[in-house]
Design an enzyme around this catalytic site. Structure first.
Site, PDB file in Angstrom:
ATOM      1  N   ARG A 291       7.484  -2.380  -0.100  1.00 56.49           N
ATOM      2  CA  ARG A 291       6.124  -1.818  -0.088  1.00 56.49           C
ATOM      3  C   ARG A 291       6.275  -0.299  -0.024  1.00 56.49           C
ATOM      4  O   ARG A 291       7.027   0.218   0.796  1.00 56.49           O
ATOM      5  CB  ARG A 291       5.368  -2.316   1.145  1.00 56.49           C
ATOM      6  CG  ARG A 291       4.006  -1.628   1.303  1.00 56.49           C
ATOM      7  CD  ARG A 291       3.437  -1.840   2.701  1.00 56.49           C
ATOM      8  NE  ARG A 291       3.275  -3.236   3.013  1.00 56.49           N
ATOM      9  CZ  ARG A 291       3.218  -3.702   4.274  1.00 56.49           C
ATOM     10  NH1 ARG A 291       3.332  -2.885   5.300  1.00 56.49           N
ATOM     11  NH2 ARG A 291       3.063  -4.991   4.505  1.00 56.49           N
TER      12      ARG A 291
ATOM     13  N   ASP B 268       7.483  -3.766   8.787  1.00 59.62           N
ATOM     14  CA  ASP B 268       6.702  -2.533   8.641  1.00 59.62           C
ATOM     15  C   ASP B 268       7.549  -1.378   9.162  1.00 59.62           C
ATOM     16  O   ASP B 268       8.377  -1.552  10.054  1.00 59.62           O
ATOM     17  CB  ASP B 268       5.418  -2.606   9.490  1.00 59.62           C
ATOM     18  CG  ASP B 268       4.345  -3.475   8.831  1.00 59.62           C
ATOM     19  OD1 ASP B 268       4.622  -4.057   7.768  1.00 59.62           O
ATOM     20  OD2 ASP B 268       3.245  -3.562   9.391  1.00 59.62           O
TER      21      ASP B 268
HETATM   22  P1  FDA Z   1      -5.447   8.483   1.625  1.00 58.69           P
HETATM   23  O1  FDA Z   1      -5.977   8.190   2.990  1.00 58.69           O
HETATM   24  O2  FDA Z   1      -4.350   9.478   1.475  1.00 58.69           O
HETATM   25  O3  FDA Z   1      -6.668   8.879   0.699  1.00 58.69           O
HETATM   26  C1  FDA Z   1      -6.493   9.457  -0.594  1.00 58.69           C
HETATM   27  C2  FDA Z   1      -7.808   9.387  -1.338  1.00 58.69           C
HETATM   28  O4  FDA Z   1      -8.152   8.020  -1.616  1.00 58.69           O
HETATM   29  C3  FDA Z   1      -8.996   9.930  -0.556  1.00 58.69           C
HETATM   30  O5  FDA Z   1      -9.092  11.318  -0.656  1.00 58.69           O
HETATM   31  C4  FDA Z   1     -10.153   9.198  -1.222  1.00 58.69           C
HETATM   32  O6  FDA Z   1     -10.477   9.785  -2.458  1.00 58.69           O
HETATM   33  C5  FDA Z   1      -9.562   7.829  -1.496  1.00 58.69           C
HETATM   34  N1  FDA Z   1      -9.817   6.887  -0.390  1.00 58.69           N
HETATM   35  C6  FDA Z   1      -8.970   6.544   0.593  1.00 58.69           C
HETATM   36  N2  FDA Z   1      -9.542   5.648   1.421  1.00 58.69           N
HETATM   37  C7  FDA Z   1     -10.778   5.439   0.959  1.00 58.69           C
HETATM   38  C8  FDA Z   1     -11.870   4.627   1.383  1.00 58.69           C
HETATM   39  N3  FDA Z   1     -11.783   3.838   2.474  1.00 58.69           N
HETATM   40  N4  FDA Z   1     -13.011   4.651   0.662  1.00 58.69           N
HETATM   41  C9  FDA Z   1     -13.127   5.445  -0.439  1.00 58.69           C
HETATM   42  N5  FDA Z   1     -12.120   6.242  -0.900  1.00 58.69           N
HETATM   43  C10 FDA Z   1     -10.974   6.242  -0.212  1.00 58.69           C
HETATM   44  N6  FDA Z   1       2.189   3.357   6.812  1.00 58.69           N
HETATM   45  C11 FDA Z   1       3.379   3.403   7.450  1.00 58.69           C
HETATM   46  O7  FDA Z   1       3.812   4.469   7.893  1.00 58.69           O
HETATM   47  N7  FDA Z   1       4.116   2.248   7.606  1.00 58.69           N
HETATM   48  C12 FDA Z   1       3.690   1.049   7.107  1.00 58.69           C
HETATM   49  O8  FDA Z   1       4.386   0.042   7.258  1.00 58.69           O
HETATM   50  C13 FDA Z   1       2.431   1.013   6.432  1.00 58.69           C
HETATM   51  N8  FDA Z   1       1.945  -0.156   5.903  1.00 58.69           N
HETATM   52  C14 FDA Z   1       0.786  -0.138   5.151  1.00 58.69           C
HETATM   53  C15 FDA Z   1       0.338  -1.304   4.512  1.00 58.69           C
HETATM   54  C16 FDA Z   1      -0.790  -1.256   3.696  1.00 58.69           C
HETATM   55  C17 FDA Z   1      -1.246  -2.491   2.999  1.00 58.69           C
HETATM   56  C18 FDA Z   1      -1.497  -0.030   3.514  1.00 58.69           C
HETATM   57  C19 FDA Z   1      -2.696   0.048   2.617  1.00 58.69           C
HETATM   58  C20 FDA Z   1      -1.073   1.096   4.173  1.00 58.69           C
HETATM   59  C21 FDA Z   1       0.050   1.064   5.003  1.00 58.69           C
HETATM   60  N9  FDA Z   1       0.466   2.206   5.676  1.00 58.69           N
HETATM   61  C22 FDA Z   1       1.686   2.199   6.318  1.00 58.69           C
HETATM   62  C23 FDA Z   1      -0.425   3.397   5.758  1.00 58.69           C
HETATM   63  C24 FDA Z   1      -0.111   4.433   4.693  1.00 58.69           C
HETATM   64  O9  FDA Z   1       1.106   5.063   4.974  1.00 58.69           O
HETATM   65  C25 FDA Z   1      -1.218   5.506   4.628  1.00 58.69           C
HETATM   66  O10 FDA Z   1      -1.247   6.184   5.860  1.00 58.69           O
HETATM   67  C26 FDA Z   1      -2.606   4.961   4.361  1.00 58.69           C
HETATM   68  O11 FDA Z   1      -2.596   3.941   3.392  1.00 58.69           O
HETATM   69  C27 FDA Z   1      -3.541   6.103   3.893  1.00 58.69           C
HETATM   70  O12 FDA Z   1      -3.149   6.606   2.650  1.00 58.69           O
HETATM   71  P2  FDA Z   1      -3.804   6.112   1.265  1.00 58.69           P
HETATM   72  O13 FDA Z   1      -2.760   6.203   0.239  1.00 58.69           O
HETATM   73  O14 FDA Z   1      -4.424   4.764   1.446  1.00 58.69           O
HETATM   74  O15 FDA Z   1      -5.002   7.103   0.920  1.00 58.69           O
END
Ligand code: FDA
Length: 324
Positions: free
Chosen positions: A179, A131
């Site tokens: 990833r 990670d």
């Molecule tokens: P984000 O939080 O930006 O949301 C975008 C939109 O998606 C929202 O406005 C909403 O519309 C929708 N949405 C999001 N969550 C929702 C929910 N629970 N319910 C309904 N709608 C929702 N980071 C890092 O720095 N190092 C790492 O190694 C990892 N590893 C990692 C593994 C995995 C499997 C995941 C999923 C994430 C990571 N991350 C990570 C975290 C990543 O960098 C990031 O901070 C989070 O995933 C949040 O961004 P998202 O793209 O998920 O959506």
């Protein structure tokens, strides 16, 4: 919104609250996003996900370790989990954080711990994902990957789209299983894009590039806009399902996780386990304060109130001492 994000990122590094959280166990609603405190409990959670056609990447919770003993304990725990994945024949691999294995103590010590883990996993054909953490640990983590991949091919890592250098990194590591994420830590504009628009645009660019030029791509996001875009893009460019997967965190958007697996996409759930859940959970609140609903559903017991009180206190203190 940035203020709220800063607040929870600040809390995620609070040692006092971290200790309190460990003492009180998974009582603050974190059990909704943590698969178990023991290996046996976690294996049961993995089996349930596997039954729905979902693979798992298992993370022994903990990070920013400064004591050798603690890092060694974490290594032992991960080795036991690898053994359990093998003997229980579950569909799972490992995600780990270099700072949990001693990166802040000594680079060579961390490399030794990692080598032991990767070697053991390699014997069982289990993949290890490094990670990615904050900017301070970015280059040392790539150095670890370079070193490990000289001997082992069961390692890969994460590309964080908020970093300006992500484009170069993804090209350099295109032959690794990667990833791709937006990025979860607080970074300055010296190193990283700051606006949602810039980060989202780079995220899409990197995903498209790796889908077309790279090895296996894990698209890790809960963002349905990105997921729908990837589905369309893969179809238009004849990218077979075997070349990529979607990943989400345990407990988040459960219906969408099941739906994607049912639609025939490869899907992996990131499954954290253990009692060191505090920093992980606070970063989830930083990303999406609505995740607090995972907390407020819980009964407000006396112990919870202590932790909530400490949290509120830290918040107020943070507000009062904020420079600007
Ligand atoms: P984000 O939080 O930006 O949301 C975008 C939109 O998606 C929202 O406005 C909403 O519309 C929708 N949405 C999001 N969550 C929702 C929910 N629970 N319910 C309904 N709608 C929702 N980071 C890092 O720095 N190092 C790492 O190694 C990892 N590893 C990692 C593994 C995995 C499997 C995941 C999923 C994430 C990571 N991350 C990570 C975290 C990543 O960098 C990031 O901070 C989070 O995933 C949040 O961004 P998202 O793209 O998920 O959506």
């Amino acid at each position: 919104m940035p203020l709220v994000k800063d607040f929870f990122i600040g809390l995620s590094k609070n040692q006092l609250l971290n200790k309190a959280a460990k003492t009180y166990g998974l009582k603050l609603g974190a059990q909704n996003v943590v698969a178990g405190t023991t290996i046996a409990e976690t294996i049961e959670s993995i089996k349930k996900l596997n039954a729905h056609g979902i693979s798992c990447t298992v993370d022994n919770l903990g990070e920013f370790v400064f004591e050798k003993e603690e890092a060694i304990k974490a290594k032992e725990q991960i080795l036991q989990m690898i053994e359990a994945i093998h003997t229980e024949e579950v569909d799972a691999h490992i995600s780990l954080k270099p700072t949990q294995l001693g990166l802040d103590i000594d680079y060579d010590f961390c490399l030794e711990n990692l080598t032991e883990i990767v070697k053991k996993a390699n014997e069982y054909d289990i993949f290890i994902n490094l990670d990615m953490e904050d900017h301070l640990h970015l280059q040392p983590s790539f150095d670890l990957l370079d070193e490990l991949s000289k001997t082992y091919d069961n390692v890969g890592t994460v590309i964080q789209a908020y970093f300006y250098r992500a484009e170069d990194d993804i090209e350099k590591y295109k032959n690794f299983r990667l990833r791709i994420v937006k990025g979860a830590y607080k970074e300055t504009e010296e190193h990283a894009y700051q606006t949602k628009e810039e980060i989202d645009a780079n995220f899409i660019r990197l995903i498209e590039w790796h889908l077309q030029h790279g090895k296996f791509t894990s698209i890790a996001t809960h963002d349905h806009h990105v997921i729908n875009h990837v589905k369309r893009f893969a179809k238009e460019h004849n990218i077979p399902n075997e070349q990529y997967e979607f990943q989400m965190l345990y407990g988040f958007r459960k219906e969408l996780q099941l739906q994607l697996a049912q639609e025939g996409y490869n899907f992996t759930t990131y499954v954290p386990f253990g009692n060191d859940w505090y920093g992980y959970f606070m970063r989830r609140l930083a990303e999406r304060p609505q995740n607090l609903n995972l907390v407020v559903k819980q009964t407000f017991t006396k112990k919870n109130n202590v932790l909530i009180g400490l949290t509120a206190g830290a918040f107020l203190l943070g507000r009062l001492t904020k420079k600007k």
